[in-house]
Design a protein around this motif. Structure first.
Motif, PDB file in Angstrom:
ATOM      1  N   GLY A 292       0.811  -1.210   0.000  1.00 51.21           N
ATOM      2  CA  GLY A 292       0.000   0.000   0.000  1.00 51.21           C
ATOM      3  C   GLY A 292       0.846   1.262   0.000  1.00 51.21           C
ATOM      4  O   GLY A 292       2.049   1.232  -0.243  1.00 51.21           O
ATOM      5  N   ARG A 293       0.191   2.372   0.280  1.00 53.05           N
ATOM      6  CA  ARG A 293       0.866   3.674   0.337  1.00 53.05           C
ATOM      7  C   ARG A 293       0.373   4.398   1.583  1.00 53.05           C
ATOM      8  O   ARG A 293      -0.818   4.414   1.877  1.00 53.05           O
ATOM      9  N   ILE A 294       1.311   5.027   2.294  1.00 47.28           N
ATOM     10  CA  ILE A 294       1.033   5.717   3.552  1.00 47.28           C
ATOM     11  C   ILE A 294       1.655   7.103   3.485  1.00 47.28           C
ATOM     12  O   ILE A 294       2.751   7.276   2.943  1.00 47.28           O
ATOM     13  N   LYS A 295       0.990   8.067   4.068  1.00 50.18           N
ATOM     14  CA  LYS A 295       1.569   9.392   4.291  1.00 50.18           C
ATOM     15  C   LYS A 295       1.760   9.503   5.801  1.00 50.18           C
ATOM     16  O   LYS A 295       0.805   9.374   6.562  1.00 50.18           O
ATOM     17  N   ALA A 296       3.006   9.710   6.236  1.00 51.61           N
ATOM     18  CA  ALA A 296       3.284   9.706   7.672  1.00 51.61           C
ATOM     19  C   ALA A 296       4.419  10.663   7.991  1.00 51.61           C
ATOM     20  O   ALA A 296       5.192  11.051   7.118  1.00 51.61           O
ATOM     21  N   GLY A 297       4.516  11.018   9.266  1.00 49.22           N
ATOM     22  CA  GLY A 297       5.603  11.851   9.754  1.00 49.22           C
ATOM     23  C   GLY A 297       5.101  12.907  10.711  1.00 49.22           C
ATOM     24  O   GLY A 297       3.901  12.983  11.000  1.00 49.22           O
ATOM     25  N   PRO A 298       6.021  13.739  11.218  1.00 48.59           N
ATOM     26  CA  PRO A 298       5.617  14.828  12.100  1.00 48.59           C
ATOM     27  C   PRO A 298       4.633  15.752  11.384  1.00 48.59           C
ATOM     28  O   PRO A 298       4.725  15.933  10.160  1.00 48.59           O
ATOM     29  N   VAL A 299       3.714  16.336  12.124  1.00 46.47           N
ATOM     30  CA  VAL A 299       2.725  17.234  11.544  1.00 46.47           C
ATOM     31  C   VAL A 299       3.449  18.347  10.790  1.00 46.47           C
ATOM     32  O   VAL A 299       4.364  18.976  11.314  1.00 46.47           O
ATOM     33  N   GLY A 300       3.066  18.526   9.520  1.00 47.51           N
ATOM     34  CA  GLY A 300       3.685  19.527   8.671  1.00 47.51           C
ATOM     35  C   GLY A 300       4.895  19.019   7.899  1.00 47.51           C
ATOM     36  O   GLY A 300       5.412  19.707   7.027  1.00 47.51           O
ATOM     37  N   GLU A 301       5.377  17.820   8.228  1.00 49.11           N
ATOM     38  CA  GLU A 301       6.542  17.243   7.542  1.00 49.11           C
ATOM     39  C   GLU A 301       6.246  15.836   7.036  1.00 49.11           C
ATOM     40  O   GLU A 301       7.144  15.019   6.870  1.00 49.11           O
ATOM     41  N   GLU A 302       4.975  15.520   6.777  1.00 47.04           N
ATOM     42  CA  GLU A 302       4.585  14.191   6.351  1.00 47.04           C
ATOM     43  C   GLU A 302       5.220  13.841   5.004  1.00 47.04           C
ATOM     44  O   GLU A 302       5.451  14.710   4.173  1.00 47.04           O
ATOM     45  N   VAL A 303       5.487  12.552   4.812  1.00 49.03           N
ATOM     46  CA  VAL A 303       6.108  12.048   3.595  1.00 49.03           C
ATOM     47  C   VAL A 303       5.277  10.866   3.102  1.00 49.03           C
ATOM     48  O   VAL A 303       4.828  10.045   3.902  1.00 49.03           O
ATOM     49  N   GLU A 304       5.091  10.764   1.777  1.00 49.55           N
ATOM     50  CA  GLU A 304       4.395   9.618   1.202  1.00 49.55           C
ATOM     51  C   GLU A 304       5.405   8.499   0.980  1.00 49.55           C
ATOM     52  O   GLU A 304       6.473   8.714   0.402  1.00 49.55           O
ATOM     53  N   ILE A 305       5.077   7.295   1.466  1.00 54.68           N
ATOM     54  CA  ILE A 305       5.958   6.136   1.312  1.00 54.68           C
ATOM     55  C   ILE A 305       5.152   4.951   0.803  1.00 54.68           C
ATOM     56  O   ILE A 305       3.950   4.853   1.055  1.00 54.68           O
ATOM     57  N   GLY A 306       5.831   4.068   0.078  1.00 53.06           N
ATOM     58  CA  GLY A 306       5.193   2.896  -0.509  1.00 53.06           C
ATOM     59  C   GLY A 306       5.970   1.631  -0.208  1.00 53.06           C
ATOM     60  O   GLY A 306       6.931   1.646   0.583  1.00 53.06           O
ATOM     61  N   PRO A 307       5.608   0.512  -0.866  1.00 53.11           N
ATOM     62  CA  PRO A 307       6.228  -0.784  -0.583  1.00 53.11           C
ATOM     63  C   PRO A 307       7.757  -0.726  -0.637  1.00 53.11           C
ATOM     64  O   PRO A 307       8.341  -0.250  -1.601  1.00 53.11           O
TER      65      PRO A 307
END
Length: 195
Positions: A151-166
Motif C-alpha cells: 500500500g501507500r502511507i503518508k506519515a511523519g511529524p505534523v507539517g513534515e509528512e512524507v508519502e511512502i510505498g512498498p
C-alpha cells in the motif's frame, strides 16, 4: 482490514490486548512511579473512573488512551500491553495484542516489546483509507521507524509528512505530534525506539 479467524491451540487468545495484562501493568507502573490513581488520571487527561476500570481489568482502552497513560508514566506503550516474555515467541498473522484507534481505520499489533535495556518495540500496522490518525507526542527521545510492506502511507511529524510505498523506509521523531494516513489499504512494520 479483516483477518481470517485464528486456528489451532490458543486460537483467539491473542486477538486483543488482554485486559488482565493491561490492568497489572498499569498498577505496577503507577506504583513504580509512586503516584495515586487520581494523579495518573490527571496527568493522562482521563477520568479517574476510566482509569479505575482499567486497573480493575474492565473497560476497552483505545490506542490513544494507552499511549497517554504510557506518556504520563514515562514508559513505552508496549510495557502496558505486553504479556510476560517467554524463551520462544511466535505471533501468527491476525493474532497478538491488536489495538484499534478511536477515530481512524488504524490497527496496531504489538509483535515484540523491548527489554528495559533495549527500549524498542515492534508492531505491525494496518491502515485503511478514510480518516487519518493524529498521534500525540510519545515519551521524550522516541523515534519511529516504518517500513511499508503493501500500500501507500503518508506519515511523519505534523507539517513534515512524507508519502511512502512498498519497501520504503521512514524514520522520524515520535516525541512530537505526528500523523498517519493510508492512501490505500496498507500494512507496514513500525519499530518504536525509546531512549
Amino acid at each position: 482490514m479483516q483477518h481470517p479467524p485464528p486456528e489451532g491451540p490458543g486460537a483467539g487468545s491473542g486477538s486483543a490486548a488482554p485486559l488482565a495484562t493491561i490492568a497489572a501493568a498499569l498498577r505496577r507502573e503507577r506504583e513504580r512511579v509512586g503516584i495515586s490513581l487520581a494523579e495518573l488520571a490527571r496527568r493522562a487527561g482521563l477520568a479517574k473512573s476510566t482509569l479505575s476500570q482499567l486497573e480493575a481489568g474492565t473497560g476497552n482502552p483505545s490506542i490513544e488512551t494507552l499511549w497517554s497513560l504510557g506518556v504520563a508514566l514515562g514508559v513505552p506503550f508496549s510495557r502496558l500491553v505486553e504479556p510476560p516474555p517467554t524463551q520462544v515467541r511466535v505471533v501468527r498473522a491476525g493474532q497478538g495484542p491488536r489495538l484499534q484507534a478511536d477515530e481512524a481505520d488504524f490497527v496496531a499489533t504489538l509483535l515484540a516489546a523491548g527489554s528495559p535495556h533495549t527500549r524498542r518495540d515492534i508492531y505491525v500496522m494496518e491502515l485503511e483509507p478514510g480518516k487519518s490518525r493524529e498521534a500525540a507526542a510519545h515519551i521524550p527521545g522516541s523515534t519511529e521507524h516504518i517500513v511499508v510492506a503493501a500500500g501507500r502511507i503518508k506519515a511523519g511529524p505534523v507539517g513534515e509528512e512524507v508519502e511512502i510505498g512498498p519497501g520504503d523506509y521512514l524514520a522520524f521523531p515520535g516525541d512530537v505530534a505526528h500523523h498517519y494516513e493510508a492512501l490505500e489499504n496498507s500494512w507496514a512494520v513500525l519499530v518504536m525506539e525509546h531512549l
